[in-house]
Design an enzyme around this catalytic site. Structure first.
Site, mmCIF file in Angstrom:
data_model
loop_
_atom_site.group_PDB
_atom_site.id
_atom_site.type_symbol
_atom_site.label_atom_id
_atom_site.label_comp_id
_atom_site.label_asym_id
_atom_site.label_seq_id
_atom_site.Cartn_x
_atom_site.Cartn_y
_atom_site.Cartn_z
ATOM 1 N N ARG A 193 23.528 35.409 43.704
ATOM 2 C CA ARG A 193 23.377 34.781 45.017
ATOM 3 C C ARG A 193 22.000 34.132 45.117
ATOM 4 N NH1 ARG A 193 25.429 40.046 45.781
ATOM 5 N NH2 ARG A 193 27.547 40.111 46.626
ATOM 6 N N LYS A 217 22.975 42.946 47.747
ATOM 7 C CA LYS A 217 23.247 43.444 49.095
ATOM 8 C C LYS A 217 23.146 44.964 49.130
ATOM 9 C CE LYS A 217 26.250 39.654 50.629
ATOM 10 N NZ LYS A 217 27.586 39.290 51.148
ATOM 11 N N HIS A 306 26.064 28.659 46.219
ATOM 12 C CA HIS A 306 27.185 29.594 46.222
ATOM 13 C C HIS A 306 28.375 29.014 45.466
ATOM 14 C CE1 HIS A 306 27.887 33.568 47.810
ATOM 15 N NE2 HIS A 306 29.142 33.248 48.092
ATOM 16 N N ARG A 309 28.010 29.881 41.989
ATOM 17 C CA ARG A 309 28.448 31.274 41.816
ATOM 18 C C ARG A 309 29.967 31.319 41.651
ATOM 19 N NH1 ARG A 309 27.177 36.681 43.204
ATOM 20 N NH2 ARG A 309 28.624 37.747 44.617
ATOM 21 N N HIS A 332 30.165 42.443 43.496
ATOM 22 C CA HIS A 332 31.133 42.659 44.568
ATOM 23 C C HIS A 332 31.436 44.149 44.704
ATOM 24 C CE1 HIS A 332 32.910 38.331 44.188
ATOM 25 N NE2 HIS A 332 31.888 38.376 45.011
ATOM 26 N N TYR A 341 39.045 34.498 42.852
ATOM 27 C CA TYR A 341 38.824 33.540 41.768
ATOM 28 C C TYR A 341 40.020 33.444 40.830
ATOM 29 C CZ TYR A 341 34.165 34.121 43.599
ATOM 30 O OH TYR A 341 33.103 34.185 44.442
#
Length: 360
Positions: A193, A217, A306, A309, A332, A341
């Site tokens: 990110r 995150k 993004h 990404r 994730h 994806y």
């Protein structure tokens, strides 16, 4: 309605007990404060008086000016807040337990084709290898203009507070081109990110194993590999470009950095992997500008960091990578997020089939 003490306690809980990033904590704080402020204006005098109908009125009011995705985030914040109050005995019952999250339409992520990604990487690499007068990443031509400093400021050549000598200006332009090539190569090679990229320190990059340590995150760390082209671009920036840039403190950087205590731009910019022209840690806005400009120069669709990404994940799956490997690389928490994806890959497969197969 007086709710600040309860909200402050909730914010401390998110920061200390759940280990959420400052960016996420601020979002929770703002969402809950917005809701409670509106309820107070409607005559609700106590948190114990809040009912499901009050919360639905708030949702209906805010839905008129916010997208479904924004409302979904706000509802998650409100549900977490009232669940915390109920769990800690601050209210008798949780009024938000029945509050439903708005359904968000499933939108497939935008991605570059492998050919487009290759064209983009070739373009930034050529810019980095070209003469220092190249107007890469916002550097201006010799006739005048300004350089995007990377820390949210712009410096006019020869007319700034600290005038730059022509030879040093040329070296600085070339350093920016090297930096931007490393940024684009690393974003695509790793799928990290943009907030994770700007928070990188030099010590996070391991050239012996071709890996980078990323803080994502929730302050979670992971190690992500990168390939030879990204390694060459990173080495060129760190060895040739970065020493040209003056090193300062990072107090002016974008506040959306991933990670812990440095999320507000604290710390020494001298540790940062990527610097702005004035020596501060580069911010997210400038990284986005770098990617947009590079895409325009390469003649590929306009994309965001993004989207790089998304492209990295899709191309890995197209190349036979396991879904869980891609999940680990992207950081994730849910495999369901990564599964988006696979839909992109299937759509591209069908499109190629329709174009190539004679009886499609």
């Amino acid at each position: 309605m007086d709710y600040r003490d309860e909200l402050d306690a909730f914010v401390r809980y998110l920061r200390v007990n759940r280990g959420l990033s400052e960016h996420t904590v601020r979002a929770y704080d703002g969402d809950v404060a917005d809701c409670l402020s509106m309820l107070a204006d409607r005559g609700v005098h106590s948190l114990r008086d809040v009912g499901i109908d009050d919360l639905r009125v708030w949702m209906a009011s805010r839905s008129r000016s916010h997208s479904r995705s924004s409302m979904a985030r706000k509802v998650v914040s409100i549900r977490a807040f009232f669940a915390y109050l109920a769990e800690h005995g601050m209210i008798d019952a949780d009024p938000a337990s029945a509050l439903k999250t708005p359904k968000i339409p499933s939108v497939l992520p935008a991605v570059l084709s492998e050919r487009q990604a290759r064209d983009l990487m070739d373009t930034v690499d050529r810019d980095a290898e070209s003469d220092a007068s190249t107007d890469a990443a916002g550097a201006v031509d010799p006739s005048g203009g300004s350089i995007d400093s990377g820390d949210g400021k712009r410096t006019v050549k020869g007319r700034s507070d600290h005038a730059v000598a022509p030879d040093h200006a040329a070296a600085l332009d070339h350093a920016v081109a090297l930096r931007d090539a490393a940024i684009v190569e690393l974003l695509y090679a790793t799928g990290i990110r943009v907030a994770e990229l700007v928070s990188l320190d030099v010590a996070d990059i391991d050239f012996s194993t071709h890996t980078v340590r990323v803080t994502g995150k929730g302050n979670k760390q992971r190690v992500v590999p990168f390939g030879v082209p990204a390694a060459k671009a990173l080495a060129a920036w760190l060895e040739q470009g970065r020493p040209v840039v003056p090193h300062g403190r990072s107090g002016g950087v974008d506040s959306g950095r991933a990670g812990g205590s440095s999320a507000d731009g604290g710390g020494i910019a001298g540790d940062a992997a990527f610097l702005g022209v004035r020596g501060a840690r580069i911010n997210q806005r400038v990284v986005r500008q770098v990617v947009h400009r590079s895409a325009a120069r390469a003649g590929v669709p306009d994309i965001s960091p993004h989207a790089l990404r998304h492209s990295a994940a899709t191309h890995m799956l197209d190349g036979g990578a396991d879904l869980r490997e891609v999940q680990e690389m992207l950081g994730h928490s849910s495999l369901q997020t990564t599964q988006r994806y696979t839909h992109v890959s299937i759509e591209q497969l069908i499109e190629r089939y329709d174009q190539a197969f004679p009886r499609a």
